[in-house]
Write a protein that holds these residues in place. Structure first.
Motif, PDB file in Angstrom:
ATOM      1  N   UNK A  19      57.513  37.251  50.217  1.00 36.68           N
ATOM      2  CA  UNK A  19      58.785  37.574  49.302  1.00 36.68           C
ATOM      3  C   UNK A  19      59.501  36.328  48.970  1.00 36.68           C
ATOM      4  N   UNK A  20      59.625  35.097  49.620  1.00 37.93           N
ATOM      5  CA  UNK A  20      60.156  34.031  49.473  1.00 37.93           C
ATOM      6  C   UNK A  20      59.345  33.169  48.275  1.00 37.93           C
ATOM      7  N   UNK A  21      57.995  33.221  48.347  1.00 41.13           N
ATOM      8  CA  UNK A  21      57.266  32.760  47.233  1.00 41.13           C
ATOM      9  C   UNK A  21      57.454  33.412  45.999  1.00 41.13           C
ATOM     10  N   UNK A  22      57.527  34.533  45.956  1.00 42.33           N
ATOM     11  CA  UNK A  22      57.735  35.250  44.797  1.00 42.33           C
ATOM     12  C   UNK A  22      59.067  34.893  44.075  1.00 42.33           C
ATOM     13  N   UNK A  98      52.158  30.959  42.549  1.00 44.75           N
ATOM     14  CA  UNK A  98      51.244  31.883  41.753  1.00 44.75           C
ATOM     15  C   UNK A  98      50.006  31.904  42.587  1.00 44.75           C
ATOM     16  N   UNK A  99      49.087  30.881  43.036  1.00 45.62           N
ATOM     17  CA  UNK A  99      48.099  30.891  43.623  1.00 45.62           C
ATOM     18  C   UNK A  99      48.240  31.492  44.954  1.00 45.62           C
ATOM     19  N   UNK A 100      49.441  31.387  45.593  1.00 43.40           N
ATOM     20  CA  UNK A 100      49.866  32.177  47.032  1.00 43.40           C
ATOM     21  C   UNK A 100      49.747  33.652  46.883  1.00 43.40           C
ATOM     22  N   UNK A 101      50.230  34.011  45.557  1.00 48.92           N
ATOM     23  CA  UNK A 101      50.410  35.566  45.125  1.00 48.92           C
ATOM     24  C   UNK A 101      49.095  36.185  44.887  1.00 48.92           C
ATOM     25  N   UNK A 102      48.249  35.250  44.374  1.00 43.79           N
ATOM     26  CA  UNK A 102      46.641  35.689  44.315  1.00 43.79           C
ATOM     27  C   UNK A 102      45.981  35.986  45.586  1.00 43.79           C
ATOM     28  N   UNK A 103      46.408  35.031  46.732  1.00 47.63           N
ATOM     29  CA  UNK A 103      45.966  35.207  47.897  1.00 47.63           C
ATOM     30  C   UNK A 103      46.548  36.183  48.476  1.00 47.63           C
ATOM     31  N   UNK A 104      47.738  36.637  48.373  1.00 46.41           N
ATOM     32  CA  UNK A 104      48.239  37.844  48.921  1.00 46.41           C
ATOM     33  C   UNK A 104      47.807  39.213  48.348  1.00 46.41           C
ATOM     34  N   UNK A 105      47.504  38.962  46.910  1.00 41.74           N
ATOM     35  CA  UNK A 105      46.880  40.118  46.509  1.00 41.74           C
ATOM     36  C   UNK A 105      45.487  40.521  46.960  1.00 41.74           C
ATOM     37  N   UNK A 106      44.568  39.569  47.291  1.00 37.92           N
ATOM     38  CA  UNK A 106      43.301  39.721  47.625  1.00 37.92           C
ATOM     39  C   UNK A 106      43.387  40.225  49.038  1.00 37.92           C
ATOM     40  N   UNK A 107      44.353  39.797  49.986  1.00 40.22           N
ATOM     41  CA  UNK A 107      44.333  40.011  51.273  1.00 40.22           C
ATOM     42  C   UNK A 107      44.797  41.444  51.416  1.00 40.22           C
ATOM     43  N   UNK A 108      45.821  41.938  50.744  1.00 46.11           N
ATOM     44  CA  UNK A 108      46.399  43.318  50.666  1.00 46.11           C
ATOM     45  C   UNK A 108      45.252  44.208  50.189  1.00 46.11           C
ATOM     46  N   UNK A 109      44.653  43.848  49.191  1.00 44.49           N
ATOM     47  CA  UNK A 109      43.308  44.744  48.597  1.00 44.49           C
ATOM     48  C   UNK A 109      42.372  44.971  49.588  1.00 44.49           C
ATOM     49  N   UNK A 110      42.054  43.894  50.501  1.00 42.46           N
ATOM     50  CA  UNK A 110      40.924  43.945  51.352  1.00 42.46           C
ATOM     51  C   UNK A 110      41.308  44.595  52.715  1.00 42.46           C
ATOM     52  N   UNK A 111      42.666  44.220  53.293  1.00 41.71           N
ATOM     53  CA  UNK A 111      42.875  44.734  54.638  1.00 41.71           C
ATOM     54  C   UNK A 111      43.989  46.171  54.540  1.00 41.71           C
ATOM     55  N   UNK A 112      44.641  46.233  53.578  1.00 43.40           N
ATOM     56  CA  UNK A 112      45.650  47.175  53.525  1.00 43.40           C
ATOM     57  C   UNK A 112      45.710  47.832  52.105  1.00 43.40           C
ATOM     58  N   UNK A 113      44.576  48.464  51.458  1.00 43.09           N
ATOM     59  CA  UNK A 113      44.307  48.983  50.300  1.00 43.09           C
ATOM     60  C   UNK A 113      45.385  50.026  50.160  1.00 43.09           C
ATOM     61  N   UNK A 114      45.552  51.020  51.176  1.00 45.04           N
ATOM     62  CA  UNK A 114      46.708  52.141  50.751  1.00 45.04           C
ATOM     63  C   UNK A 114      48.071  51.679  50.597  1.00 45.04           C
ATOM     64  N   UNK A 115      48.349  50.299  51.100  1.00 42.34           N
ATOM     65  CA  UNK A 115      49.558  49.887  51.213  1.00 42.34           C
ATOM     66  C   UNK A 115      49.859  48.846  49.901  1.00 42.34           C
ATOM     67  N   UNK A 116      48.801  48.377  49.367  1.00 46.15           N
ATOM     68  CA  UNK A 116      48.785  47.096  48.401  1.00 46.15           C
ATOM     69  C   UNK A 116      49.701  47.272  47.189  1.00 46.15           C
TER      70      UNK A 116
END
Length: 165
Positions: A19-22, A98-116
């Motif tokens: 949230x802070x990075x965003x 922005x690069x960190x947002x990409x990392x967050x996106x990939x992490x959410x897609x992998x580990x929390x797809x229902x919440x992503x």
């Protein structure tokens, strides 16, 4: 629904930072002086408060914000941000964010797809709230400025793309 147990300590720290990075990405895109910086920082904090009190807030978002509200979570996020951005020049902050947002996106897609999708939407909302918090440009006290600068609009679009939204 995912929670802290679904993530490694490093991954959870990335979520705590997100949230802070965003908000940082938008602030770095169009610095608006000390007063604007304070308003933009406050907007990010308000968005977090809204997230924890909202009846329809995603449980993963609530878990992250609740953990961030405690001293251990705040310390982990602060230390992670220091490590990530300490040696950065102001011009590098947005790119790294922005690069960190990409990392967050990939992490959410992998580990929390229902919440992503809901988590990513909350990050995008934080970015938008940050951009709208202070008038950009103009004269004394922002008179004659614009609510959201072109640089901020472009950064929000970059964040959206990085999140796969």
């Amino acid at each position: 629904m995912a929670d802290k147990t679904n993530f490694t300590a490093e991954e959870w720290t990335l979520l705590l930072e997100s949230p802070m990075i965003a908000g940082m990405a938008v602030t770095a895109a169009g610095p608006s002086g000390l007063w604007g910086l304070l308003k933009e920082s406050f907007a990010g904090g308000s968005a977090l408060t809204e997230a924890i009190t909202g009846a329809n807030t995603n449980p993963l978002v609530k878990a992250v914000v609740t953990d961030f509200s405690g001293s251990e979570g705040r310390s982990a996020a602060r230390d992670g941000l220091k490590e990530k951005f300490a040696a950065s020049q102001p011009s590098d902050l947005k790119v790294k964010a922005i690069d960190s947002m990409r990392q967050v996106s990939a992490l959410l897609d992998e580990k929390a797809p229902a919440d992503a999708a809901q988590y990513k939407a909350r990050l995008l909302q934080i970015s938008q709230s940050t951009a709208e918090a202070a008038t950009e440009g103009g004269g004394l006290f922002g008179v004659g400025g614009v609510q959201v600068s072109e640089a901020e609009k472009a950064t929000i679009t970059e964040i959206s793309r990085a999140l796969g939204s």
